[in-house]
Design an enzyme around this catalytic site. Structure first.
Site, PDB file in Angstrom:
ATOM      1  N   ASP A  79       0.934  -1.287   0.136  1.00  0.00           N
ATOM      2  CA  ASP A  79      -0.131  -0.059   0.225  1.00  0.00           C
ATOM      3  C   ASP A  79       0.980   1.118   0.197  1.00  0.00           C
ATOM      4  O   ASP A  79       2.089   1.046   0.581  1.00  0.00           O
ATOM      5  CB  ASP A  79      -0.833   0.037   1.184  1.00  0.00           C
ATOM      6  CG  ASP A  79      -2.200   0.762   1.239  1.00  0.00           C
ATOM      7  OD1 ASP A  79      -2.217   1.366   0.123  1.00  0.00           O
ATOM      8  OD2 ASP A  79      -2.969   0.577   2.005  1.00  0.00           O
ATOM      9  N   ASP A 114      -2.967   7.488  -4.431  1.00  0.00           N
ATOM     10  CA  ASP A 114      -4.091   8.089  -5.013  1.00  0.00           C
ATOM     11  C   ASP A 114      -4.681   8.906  -3.626  1.00  0.00           C
ATOM     12  O   ASP A 114      -4.183   9.123  -2.660  1.00  0.00           O
ATOM     13  CB  ASP A 114      -5.271   6.831  -5.328  1.00  0.00           C
ATOM     14  CG  ASP A 114      -5.351   6.087  -4.209  1.00  0.00           C
ATOM     15  OD1 ASP A 114      -4.569   5.699  -3.545  1.00  0.00           O
ATOM     16  OD2 ASP A 114      -6.464   5.679  -3.992  1.00  0.00           O
ATOM     17  N   CYS A 264     -16.087 -22.909  19.663  1.00  0.00           N
ATOM     18  CA  CYS A 264     -15.624 -22.800  18.123  1.00  0.00           C
ATOM     19  C   CYS A 264     -14.397 -23.778  18.111  1.00  0.00           C
ATOM     20  O   CYS A 264     -13.707 -24.214  18.871  1.00  0.00           O
ATOM     21  CB  CYS A 264     -14.721 -21.195  17.928  1.00  0.00           C
ATOM     22  SG  CYS A 264     -13.925 -21.373  16.570  1.00  0.00           S
TER      23      CYS A 264
HETATM   24 ZN   LIG Z   1     -11.848 -20.242  16.670  1.00  0.00          ZN
END
Ligand SMILES: [Zn+2]
Length: 632
Positions: A79, A114, A264
């Site tokens: 970037d 830009d 999770c």
């Molecule tokens: Zn996780």
């Protein structure tokens, strides 16, 4: 508009759609080597502006190069510091200097400095800043050398400015197109405007280049953004959120302190409880959460690719957009761009269309069906109306009733969620290849009724009765197969072409096993074959000749250069670089006629690109050729 691609950069290959994790060269949350090897990220982004402004990093990058400094073998995009100079008001940065610096440290893909535009800027302010961005992009292209260059499309929320900016960049020597200035929109949950921004940028864009939605990396947005034709994404959030104890999930981002349980099963969390995670020391916790965030991204990206390969990405995007009302707005806004999306939507697919709710009617397949229904000619002036049925095709579900209606001089018409379906079209894609819930919603029912009544008057019916009021004992004779054969041809090829295909004595060859139409023989010539899978036709060479002499160019044609003619007439495929011009009305997977520059038919086949994409593609198959003129 979604696409799968192979993006080759300096001998390294990235399969798209792809996400590039953002690596802050000063804070290494997850080492780049791990991003590559453990998570499979074949490309990343880092910030050349920060490297340049930090003496130790700057010297090292100039000495050993960026890849060695980061210990990363993949593609590195940098970037330019646009965002930082915008946020912190730096004024000493010069475009040429930062582009040259990116070259000097061996960046694979560098970025122009830009001008970042804020959504609250006036249109005049925005337009003026685009002129500066375009000038700087020209300058960067002239000095890029071996480095690839990002040409950032700006224009804020002004759709005409976005389109114009993209169009003016199309001819420049740019390699990748980031769509810039969208971070504020995403931070403020203005997803419907994000849809306008992407769709307007795509209207002017050079389709031969990858499109990068700059700053978009949350898993919840990936399906929708891919659907709109974005190929690259990036995420700084995986690490930023982790430092802030925030976890990304497919349905949002949640603070560790607010969460009730972890639940999770990603490799970073597996076996851990919420308490254990909270009690970890700050550094290990940050790394664990960053890894969790990366796993959420890779998992969703893999799912997006699977749905894309299966041709079902619409369904995944519709499901994902129900995670947040602002995303539902985005999905609803997408309907306003239905005509643009229709240009890219294949005329048929292998799988069935699943309805997930009234928003599904925003899909291009619905619009196309209704547009082409204007080509329908009613065989009688009386219609019998049937409600939608779970059984498909309708002609099988309502076999006796349809026959009774025909004998009494009535044309059966089903009020389906697609709108009115005359009996002749019931086996054709997408009518028979679609699934709807058995308990309808009132929005789609009301719309179906409205469209059906509109159709009855437009198609010239003088009378319509509900199916249970069809008079008994009708004796009229009818040829259901011939009615179907003609109606599908009109729907698929238009009325003029269908008249040419069905002239003189018409004989239908049917399958002995299924009784379905196979071939259409007109005046002794085999002009069409009907496919069992989608109920649509493939066009034979004789049919192509008839259409070319009956309907003026460029209708249904793809015109190829003289050099390609001998190969194509031998049955080889047409590649994009040999196409001279193409009927803008053609759609992907549509039957097409390949002609030479003198408009002589050379072959038939199916279109693989859209007419809008074709001029920009330097390679790749444009038409998959089925039969060449030298075959017969
Ligand atoms: Zn996780």
């Amino acid at each position: 508009m979604a696409r799968m691609g192979r993006f080759e950069v300096h001998g390294k290959v990235v399969e798209t759609p792809a996400l590039l994790p953002v690596v802050n060269p000063k804070i290494c949350t997850v080492p780049p080597r791990e991003l590559y090897e453990r998570f499979g990220f074949k490309a990343l982004i880092t910030n050349s502006y920060i490297i340049r402004g930090t003496p130790a990093l700057r010297d090292r990058a100039l000495e050993v190069g960026l890849h060695e400094m980061l210990d990363y073998p993949g593609v590195i995009m940098t970037d330019s510091g646009t965002f930082q100079s915008h946020m912190y008001g730096e004024v000493d940065l010069k475009n040429e200097e930062i582009v040259q610096f990116q070259k000097d440290i061996g960046t694979d893909i560098g970025t122009v400095l830009d001008i970042f535009t804020e959504p609250f800027w006036t249109k005049e302010q925005t337009a003026a800043s685009i002129e500066v961005t375009l000038e700087r992009t020209e300058a960067a292209c002239a000095m890029k050398g071996d480095m690839l260059i990002n040409g950032v499309i700006q224009g804020s929320v002004y759709q005409d400015l976005r389109e114009d900016c993209a169009r003016r960049m199309a001819g420049m020597d740019i390699d990748v197109h980031p769509i810039g200035g969208v971070v504020p929109l995403m931070e403020q949950y203005r997803y419907s405007e994000l849809v306008d921004v992407v769709m307007s940028s795509k209207r002017g864009i050079n389709h031969g280049r990858p499109v990068h939605l700059f700053g978009a990396g949350h898993p919840m947005i990936l399906a929708l953004a891919t659907l709109m034709g974005c190929d690259l994404f990036d995420s700084a959030g995986y690490a930023k959120f982790a430092r802030d104890d925030r976890m990304m999930f497919i349905d949002g981002t949640f603070r560790l302190s607010d969460m009730q349980s972890l639940d999770c099963d990603c490799p970073a969390c597996r076996g851990r409880s919420l308490d254990e995670l909270r009690r970890m020391d700050k550094n290990s916790r940050t790394k664990t959460i960053a890894e969790h965030n990366l796993y959420q991204i890779t998992r969703e990206l893999a799912l997006v690719k699977r749905y894309l390969r299966e041709g079902r990405l619409w369904e995944l995007a519709e499901i994902r957009c129900r995670a947040h009302p602002a995303l539902l707005d985005a999905l609803r806004r997408l309907k306003e761009h239905q005509a643009q999306m229709e240009e890219y939507d294949p005329v048929s697919r292998d799988g069935a269309i699943f309805y997930t709710g009234p928003e599904s009617r925003g899909r291009p397949a619905y619009k196309r069906y209704l547009d082409r229904l204007a080509r329908y000619r009613a065989p009688t002036d009386k219609a019998a109306l049937f409600p939608d049925s779970q059984g498909k095709p309708y002609g099988r579900a309502y076999a006796e009733e349809f026959d009774k209606a025909r004998k009494a001089g009535y044309t059966p018409v089903v009020a389906s969620p697609f709108g009115p379906v005359p009996a002749e079209l019931d086996e054709m894609y997408p009518i028979a290849q679609s699934l709807f819930p058995s308990i309808p919603d009132s929005e789609t029912e009301t719309e179906s009724d409205r469209l059906t009544f509109q159709f009855l008057s437009m198609a010239g019916f003088k009378e319509a009765v509900p199916f249970d009021r069809i008079p008994e004992g009708g004796t009229e004779e009818y040829d259901g197969d011939l009615l179907r054969a003609k109606a599908v041809a009109r729907h698929q090829f238009g009325c003029e072409a269908a008249d040419a295909l069905f002239r003189g004595e018409v004989k239908l060859v049917k399958s002995k096993n299924t009784g379905k139409i196979r071939n259409v023989i007109s005046d002794g010539e085999h002009v069409l074959s009907m496919r069992a899978g989608d109920g649509l036709y493939t066009l034979k060479m004789e049919g192509a000749r008839r259409i070319v002499s009956a309907v003026p160019a460029p209708y249904m044609r793809v015109k190829v250069m003289d050099d390609a003619v001998p190969f194509v007439s031998d049955g080889r495929n047409v590649f994009a670089q040999f196409v001279v011009s193409c009927d803008p009305g053609l759609r992907p997977m549509e039957e097409t006629i390949i002609v030479d520059v003198g408009d002589n038919p050379v072959a038939t086949g199916r279109l693989f690109l859209t007419p809008a994409e074709m001029p920009f593609m330097k390679k790749g198959m444009a038409v998959k050729v089925r039969s060449g003129s030298s075959d017969d």
